[in-house]
Scaffold this active site. Sequence first.
Site, PDB file in Angstrom:
ATOM      1  N   GLN A 191       4.338  -3.758   1.895  1.00  0.00           N
ATOM      2  CA  GLN A 191       4.816  -2.277   2.591  1.00  0.00           C
ATOM      3  C   GLN A 191       4.100  -2.231   4.183  1.00  0.00           C
ATOM      4  O   GLN A 191       4.399  -1.316   4.569  1.00  0.00           O
ATOM      5  CB  GLN A 191       4.290  -1.255   1.451  1.00  0.00           C
ATOM      6  CG  GLN A 191       5.133  -1.397   0.289  1.00  0.00           C
ATOM      7  CD  GLN A 191       4.639  -0.158  -0.648  1.00  0.00           C
ATOM      8  OE1 GLN A 191       4.181  -0.544  -1.929  1.00  0.00           O
ATOM      9  NE2 GLN A 191       4.319   1.016  -0.389  1.00  0.00           N
ATOM     10  N   PHE A 222       6.556   0.042  -4.954  1.00  0.00           N
ATOM     11  CA  PHE A 222       6.096   1.387  -5.656  1.00  0.00           C
ATOM     12  C   PHE A 222       4.541   1.581  -5.269  1.00  0.00           C
ATOM     13  O   PHE A 222       3.930   2.197  -6.038  1.00  0.00           O
ATOM     14  CB  PHE A 222       6.417   0.841  -7.184  1.00  0.00           C
ATOM     15  CG  PHE A 222       7.614   0.775  -7.335  1.00  0.00           C
ATOM     16  CD1 PHE A 222       8.844   1.570  -7.561  1.00  0.00           C
ATOM     17  CD2 PHE A 222       8.159  -0.510  -7.896  1.00  0.00           C
ATOM     18  CE1 PHE A 222       9.966   1.103  -7.688  1.00  0.00           C
ATOM     19  CE2 PHE A 222       9.150  -0.951  -8.292  1.00  0.00           C
ATOM     20  CZ  PHE A 222      10.428   0.096  -7.835  1.00  0.00           C
ATOM     21  N   GLU A 226       1.037  -1.728  -0.850  1.00  0.00           N
ATOM     22  CA  GLU A 226       0.612  -1.057   0.442  1.00  0.00           C
ATOM     23  C   GLU A 226      -0.756  -1.694   1.051  1.00  0.00           C
ATOM     24  O   GLU A 226      -0.609  -1.941   2.290  1.00  0.00           O
ATOM     25  CB  GLU A 226       0.475   0.738   0.058  1.00  0.00           C
ATOM     26  CG  GLU A 226      -0.063   1.360   1.327  1.00  0.00           C
ATOM     27  CD  GLU A 226       0.091   2.826   0.914  1.00  0.00           C
ATOM     28  OE1 GLU A 226       0.513   3.430   0.067  1.00  0.00           O
ATOM     29  OE2 GLU A 226      -0.834   3.453   1.909  1.00  0.00           O
ATOM     30  N   ARG A 304      -5.245  13.167  -2.331  1.00  0.00           N
ATOM     31  CA  ARG A 304      -3.924  13.662  -2.834  1.00  0.00           C
ATOM     32  C   ARG A 304      -3.787  14.385  -4.190  1.00  0.00           C
ATOM     33  O   ARG A 304      -3.233  15.331  -4.457  1.00  0.00           O
ATOM     34  CB  ARG A 304      -2.711  12.746  -2.746  1.00  0.00           C
ATOM     35  CG  ARG A 304      -1.422  13.228  -2.758  1.00  0.00           C
ATOM     36  CD  ARG A 304      -0.115  12.615  -2.572  1.00  0.00           C
ATOM     37  NE  ARG A 304       0.166  12.129  -1.177  1.00  0.00           N
ATOM     38  CZ  ARG A 304       0.955  12.707  -0.565  1.00  0.00           C
ATOM     39  NH1 ARG A 304       1.692  13.916  -1.187  1.00  0.00           N
ATOM     40  NH2 ARG A 304       1.125  12.508   0.960  1.00  0.00           N
ATOM     41  N   ARG A 336       3.353   5.161  -6.857  1.00  0.00           N
ATOM     42  CA  ARG A 336       4.561   6.318  -6.436  1.00  0.00           C
ATOM     43  C   ARG A 336       3.650   7.845  -7.037  1.00  0.00           C
ATOM     44  O   ARG A 336       3.662   7.982  -8.302  1.00  0.00           O
ATOM     45  CB  ARG A 336       5.573   5.883  -7.326  1.00  0.00           C
ATOM     46  CG  ARG A 336       6.856   6.589  -6.594  1.00  0.00           C
ATOM     47  CD  ARG A 336       8.169   6.075  -7.534  1.00  0.00           C
ATOM     48  NE  ARG A 336       9.453   6.480  -6.766  1.00  0.00           N
ATOM     49  CZ  ARG A 336      10.509   5.751  -7.290  1.00  0.00           C
ATOM     50  NH1 ARG A 336      10.565   5.023  -8.299  1.00  0.00           N
ATOM     51  NH2 ARG A 336      11.792   6.224  -6.685  1.00  0.00           N
ATOM     52  N   PHE A 338       0.868   8.523  -5.609  1.00  0.00           N
ATOM     53  CA  PHE A 338      -0.371   8.655  -4.982  1.00  0.00           C
ATOM     54  C   PHE A 338      -1.417   9.557  -5.574  1.00  0.00           C
ATOM     55  O   PHE A 338      -2.032  10.099  -4.674  1.00  0.00           O
ATOM     56  CB  PHE A 338      -0.001   8.627  -3.677  1.00  0.00           C
ATOM     57  CG  PHE A 338      -1.136   8.019  -2.726  1.00  0.00           C
ATOM     58  CD1 PHE A 338      -1.117   6.769  -2.391  1.00  0.00           C
ATOM     59  CD2 PHE A 338      -1.943   8.674  -1.658  1.00  0.00           C
ATOM     60  CE1 PHE A 338      -1.928   6.058  -1.729  1.00  0.00           C
ATOM     61  CE2 PHE A 338      -2.789   7.978  -0.770  1.00  0.00           C
ATOM     62  CZ  PHE A 338      -2.745   6.528  -0.810  1.00  0.00           C
ATOM     63  N   THR A 434      -1.599  11.903   3.666  1.00  0.00           N
ATOM     64  CA  THR A 434      -2.699  13.025   3.642  1.00  0.00           C
ATOM     65  C   THR A 434      -3.424  12.785   4.966  1.00  0.00           C
ATOM     66  O   THR A 434      -4.291  13.689   5.292  1.00  0.00           O
ATOM     67  CB  THR A 434      -3.440  13.030   2.233  1.00  0.00           C
ATOM     68  OG1 THR A 434      -3.773  11.499   2.048  1.00  0.00           O
ATOM     69  CG2 THR A 434      -2.525  13.227   1.115  1.00  0.00           C
ATOM     70  N   ALA A 503       4.130   7.292   1.259  1.00  0.00           N
ATOM     71  CA  ALA A 503       4.022   8.686   1.221  1.00  0.00           C
ATOM     72  C   ALA A 503       5.438   9.240   1.388  1.00  0.00           C
ATOM     73  O   ALA A 503       5.450  10.397   1.646  1.00  0.00           O
ATOM     74  CB  ALA A 503       3.045   9.206   2.503  1.00  0.00           C
ATOM     75  N   GLU A 706       8.928   9.610  -3.887  1.00  0.00           N
ATOM     76  CA  GLU A 706       7.991  10.005  -5.080  1.00  0.00           C
ATOM     77  C   GLU A 706       8.160  11.153  -5.710  1.00  0.00           C
ATOM     78  O   GLU A 706       7.931  11.212  -6.953  1.00  0.00           O
ATOM     79  CB  GLU A 706       6.495  10.107  -4.389  1.00  0.00           C
ATOM     80  CG  GLU A 706       6.175   8.731  -3.732  1.00  0.00           C
ATOM     81  CD  GLU A 706       4.877   8.863  -2.808  1.00  0.00           C
ATOM     82  OE1 GLU A 706       4.895   9.448  -1.733  1.00  0.00           O
ATOM     83  OE2 GLU A 706       3.727   8.481  -3.272  1.00  0.00           O
TER      84      GLU A 706
END
Length: 750
Positions: A191, A222, A226, A304, A336, A338, A434, A503, A706
């Site tokens: 990702q 998902f 990342e 988050r 998903r 986060f 965030t 995000a 998400e």
Amino acid sequence: MKNIDSFGHVRGESLFVDDIITRHDTLFGLVFDSPKAHGKIIHVDYTKAENVAGVIKIFTCKDILGENQIGSIIPDEPLWSEKEVHFIGQPIAFIVAESVDIAKKAKTLITIEIEELPVITTAKEAKEKRSFINAPRTFKMGNTVTSFSNCDYVVEGETFSNGQEHLYIETQGCYAVPMENGNIKITSSTQGPTAVQKTAAKVLGVSMHKIEVDVIRLGGGFGGKEDQATPWAVMAAVAVQHLKKPVKLILDRHDDLRMTGKRHPYDSTFKIGLNSNLKIQAFEVEFLQNSGAATDLSPSIAERTLFHATNSYFVPNVTATIYCCKTNLPPNTAFRGFGGPQGMFVMEAAIAKAADEIGVDKIKIQEANLLTENDTFHYGQIATQVEAQKCWLSAKEKFELQKIEKEVENFNRTTSNFKKGLSLMPVTFGISFTNTAMNHARALIHIYQDGSVGVSTGAVEMGQSVNTKMLQVASKTLGIHPSKVKLETTNTTRVANTSASAASSTADLNGKAVLKACTSLIKRLSKVASSNLSVAEKSITFKEDTVFVDGKKSALAWEEIVNQAMLARVSLSENAHYATPVIHFDKTKEKGHPFAYHVYGTAITTVTVDCLRGTYEFDSVKIVHDFGKSMNIGIDLGQVEGALAQGIGWMTMEEISYNKKGQLESNALSTYKIPDIFSVPKNVEVIPLETKGNEMAILKSKAVGEPPLMYGIGAYFAIQNAVKAFNKNYQPKFHAPFTPEKVLFGLYEK
Ligand code: MTE
Ligand code: HPA
Ligand code: MOS
């Protein structure tokens, strides 16, 4: 418009990393990982393995020419362990051989001696032993202590939510190829192409421009790709640097399950205070996040959780604290939502427990506290264009909640071996990374001289259909048929310094950049058209592959104007940059305006529990969701349905299990159950909220990736209500997932 990948996917023609045609001299990698969760490496003997015919080289930390470091937020994670191991599955060495089978054989011949150290597997244990990743953080608004003393009801409790395996269909993998002059091209299932590029450069000890990362598409991410797609790509790159031959590494499912992190399990405690009018006055919560053995993205995920600690409700006094607890599990990572889902589960549990103790329906408390316009979130942002109540009320009305309530009541009165449960789940989810600095993207658009168009962005296609959305933005802005537009692979040489696709912001950030680039191109082409047609520039628009003058179709076709621009030596390429305006956050005060906007919605879930077996079936989930003005309702509905199933899976059946030695017991699909066609709700209905949409969203079409996952939290409380209907002695617990086994215990608890 259909997802542009749909035909390729069903025909099996779409390309993933493992489909790339490999060079004839390609070698294959396999990771040798720690068999122990915590200990000192005394000795590793590779001799026998090295002597296997077809083994080219076994790489260890000694072969790293740059830094042995892959941690992004805090540098606390080696690529290959040197002296210590901190979780089972931690990479120690990398076997490169002529085939995967040869590498597998060699792996069995490596012997390792580890002096074992104490193993921590739970967040609670870690807190007791003061084993943390970083300092705890607290978000605060008002004063909870004084507020509690004025409340009519104060209720305390604790919750647990387990982890979740991403189970992307395509496991982690990459293919790294040597180019000229020491340059390396990596095709990765990531990702975050820039994360791979940057980390590879650091570990190899070369500049970033020596590393090109290309991403075709992912068979699901998902969040699991990342950060955690990086190590595999870097390992292959190190091998290429030494061997000057292509190296491919695709994790098999067992290796992937064992070595990669998952959604963070959370142990939490809460205290909630309400007045007799059911208004929540104060909420205190302490989250213990099981971060695993290294930092990974845990601090951002923790942040988050704090942002979403009050979900969809306005609470005037809030104290929310989180500890990132260091344990001997694989570093847990983005998944998903986060950290948002974990936070919201606690809030919903607190309301459910308060409702029980006060003796009112949970729905009454929920409804009394929904966010309204200009409410202040505990992190300082003022809520505007709030749709929380509108979603809630229209769900109640459009799906005839009273009728559903009557049906459930009647059923439960007349049936003894089956009970139904009902729940409402409102969701408010903030859109933006965030971390403010990550909210930017770029697009590079080429109009070729025949009028066809190539679009490059930093967006990674992982099944969420972002490529289709980018194509829609380009074709709409340029006024040309979608068939004229092609989405290129995501490549660091075309679009650099990208944030990961995450995000839920990928379409917004990259889409705004595409919009900007296409708008500039149209301005340029308008100028050419204006001089050729001798009309004012502002009278020109582009639609239906034609130039329009004052809203009327001219004879000038798209191809012709492109050709004229070419002859006039006007650039047909454009690069645009977009950075989300307005947003900011001050971590020293834990206040600011971190989100471009929020997404809202409400789900009504009904379930039938088989009270002999403890099994359950979801009758229906009925949702009013705030899409803004959806630019592609088919894709967006797909995202809602997929996320809902994934959320229900997390809350009900997906049970990660590590034993005390830190060994993953749920290490195969026989011991880890995800929702299948038989366990998803029989009936899912989604009604888009009627709304103006939000300017900060691409074409007013709100982010959708998400937020709907959190509708799945409703499943937990629906089941709980059914159990309560059967067993008056049941003491509600908030320990997810609510597996049939736990349901059965609840049904017969004395
Ligand atoms: N949908 C599919 N099919 N596959 C995925 O991997 N990832 C989810 C969501 N939907 C995912 C998905 C996650 S975790 C995020 S953050 C968003 O998609 C990312 O894409 P977006 O920003 O374009 O919504
Ligand atoms: N969401 C997803 N990924 C992220 C975020 C976020 O808010 N921040 C950093 N990485
Ligand atoms: Mo999604 S968890 O932000 O990749």
